[in-house]
Scaffold this active site. Structure first.
Site, short mmCIF file in Angstrom:
data_model
loop_
_atom_site.label_atom_id
_atom_site.label_comp_id
_atom_site.label_asym_id
_atom_site.label_seq_id
_atom_site.Cartn_x
_atom_site.Cartn_y
_atom_site.Cartn_z
N GLY A 226 12.43 3.56 -0.39
CA GLY A 226 11.08 3.45 -1.23
C GLY A 226 10.56 1.76 -1.30
N GLU A 264 18.28 4.09 1.92
CA GLU A 264 17.78 4.36 3.35
C GLU A 264 16.44 3.81 3.31
OE1 GLU A 264 16.90 8.46 2.63
OE2 GLU A 264 19.11 9.00 2.27
N GLY A 266 13.43 1.97 5.12
CA GLY A 266 12.81 2.04 6.52
C GLY A 266 11.65 0.69 6.72
N CYS A 333 -13.79 9.32 18.27
CA CYS A 333 -14.82 10.02 17.68
C CYS A 333 -14.43 10.70 16.57
CB CYS A 333 -15.36 11.22 18.96
SG CYS A 333 -15.84 10.37 20.30
N GLU A 334 -14.33 10.06 15.61
CA GLU A 334 -14.12 10.32 14.18
C GLU A 334 -14.61 9.33 13.14
OE1 GLU A 334 -12.75 13.14 13.00
OE2 GLU A 334 -11.61 13.95 14.78
N TYR A 362 5.43 3.22 10.73
CA TYR A 362 4.74 4.15 10.51
C TYR A 362 3.11 3.82 11.51
CZ TYR A 362 7.78 5.56 7.06
OH TYR A 362 8.88 5.85 6.31
#
Length: 384
Positions: A226, A264, A266, A333-334, A362
């Site tokens: 975190g 953990e 990341g 196309c968004e 990510y």
């Protein structure tokens, strides 16, 4: 600004992810040194970035891995990790994934519900294996972060409630093919405030007392990850303050000599080493805005569209002393395919390159082929 070898970039089709391997190694060395100093164990969260070269580099520093799918377990094995350095978490482990984990002789399953516990025991019995497990406890702590990456509240899908813990322990201890040896927590991601971690320590201590009273012998105390990174100033803070982070837990937890403290991380390991490199296709003059239309889209870097996250954007080929304000948008196309609104950048034109910083976590991991667009390539500083 970080150094980018733009002369070599011109030969590479954009968009692509660029990884500063020297920074990654600096970060990993910092983590490895502090893990030794504080006597703790670190498992890199593979979901942040499962790139094979990234994983192989992580392995070289003696760090384990935290996996949340069978695919991540296979990726870890392909990168050379042995089973005892693999932890397996996730609320929805399939039978095939549990079988793979048992065949791989992983260190520990992080179990998140009674039905999962029963299924792991049944599969382990069928395979004549012993499954080492840690129960994931939901501490009901607000990590003060985005609702999509907060995982420790009572209404989250993750973990079991403290009130269910006694029943879980009783059932686990009655099973022949399960070894309840750990507790696991994870309250969320991108946490920049110490308070949630201090609160977590208090909850961990309470849970350990409950576990002991219930008859469980706990050797693994996994407090999750975190720790956040500085998205606004990646050059000023390229390596997160791991020492302060680890020290919070060492100062606020009183573990027994036979209990191991596990982390953990990341994002905090790989986030700052990666940038998404993209070219400007067009500069469009609107009524009251300028749009920098680039060749990277939300399929290449989903975080801004999914979390309304902001990544610092550097103009790495424009040397103009003049700047202007742009909406930096992609070709998908968004309407949500937007990396930044009202971003002040050096004056740019068609063909200029931009770097979307702090994209090592990510970014590539969440890329897709939406709109039938190809996946972005991976480029490494030590391979140029």
């Amino acid at each position: 600004m970080a150094y980018f070898p733009t002369d070599k970039f011109k030969e590479i089709a954009t968009p692509f992810y660029y990884y500063d391997m020297a920074l990654l190694r600096q970060t990993l060395q910092t983590v490895a040194d502090l893990a030794e100093k504080f006597g703790c164990y670190v498992h890199y969260a593979v979901k942040a970035n499962p790139n094979l070269k990234i994983l192989t580099t992580v392995r070289e520093y003696g760090i384990g891995v935290d996996c949340v799918s069978g695919g991540e377990i296979r990726a870890a094995v392909d990168a050379g990790f042995t089973g005892e350095r693999i932890m397996f978490a996730g609320v929805g482990k399939t039978d095939a994934e549990i079988e793979l984990a048992l065949e791989t002789n992983i260190r520990c399953f992080n179990v998140e519900s009674l039905p999962e516990l029963e299924n792991i025991n049944a599969i382990a019995a069928r395979m004549n294996r012993m499954a080492h497990i840690a129960v994931r406890v939901n501490p009901n702590i607000d990590a003060h972060t985005h609702q999509y990456i907060t995982t420790g509240l009572s209404e989250n899908k993750f973990g079991i409630e403290v009130g269910e813990l006694e029943e879980f322990v009783k059932k686990a201890l009655s099973m022949k093919n399960v070894d309840l040896c750990g507790v696991h927590f994870h309250i969320g991601s991108q946490i920049r405030d110490d308070e949630p971690f201090v609160m977590l320590c208090k909850k961990v201590s309470e849970v350990l007392v409950l576990m002991e009273k219930a008859g469980a012998l706990i050797s693994i105390v996994d407090v999750g990850g975190g720790l956040g990174i500085d998205y606004d100033n990646p050059d000023g803070n390229p390596v997160p303050d791991f020492e302060r982070y680890f020290k919070i837990f060492k100062d606020n937890l009183r573990l027994k000599p036979d209990q191991q403290l596990h982390f953990e991380p990341g994002r905090s390991i790989v986030g700052q080493c990666g940038s998404l490199i993209t070219r400007v296709l067009y500069v469009k003059e609107g009524v009251s805005k300028k749009f920098a239309i680039v060749d990277a889209g939300m399929n290449d870097l989903l975080r801004p569209a999914l979390y309304h996250a902001h990544h610092k954007i550097d103009t790495i080929t424009s040397d103009s002393a003049v700047d202007d304000v742009y909406d930096v948008v992609g070709p998908v196309c968004e309407s949500s395919d937007c990396f930044a609104n009202d971003e002040r950048l050096s004056l740019i034109s068609r063909g200029d390159m931009l770097a979307l910083r702090s994209a090592g976590a990510y970014g590539e991991a969440m890329a897709s082929r939406y709109n039938c667009r190809p996946l972005p390539a991976s480029v490494f500083s030590d391979g140029l």
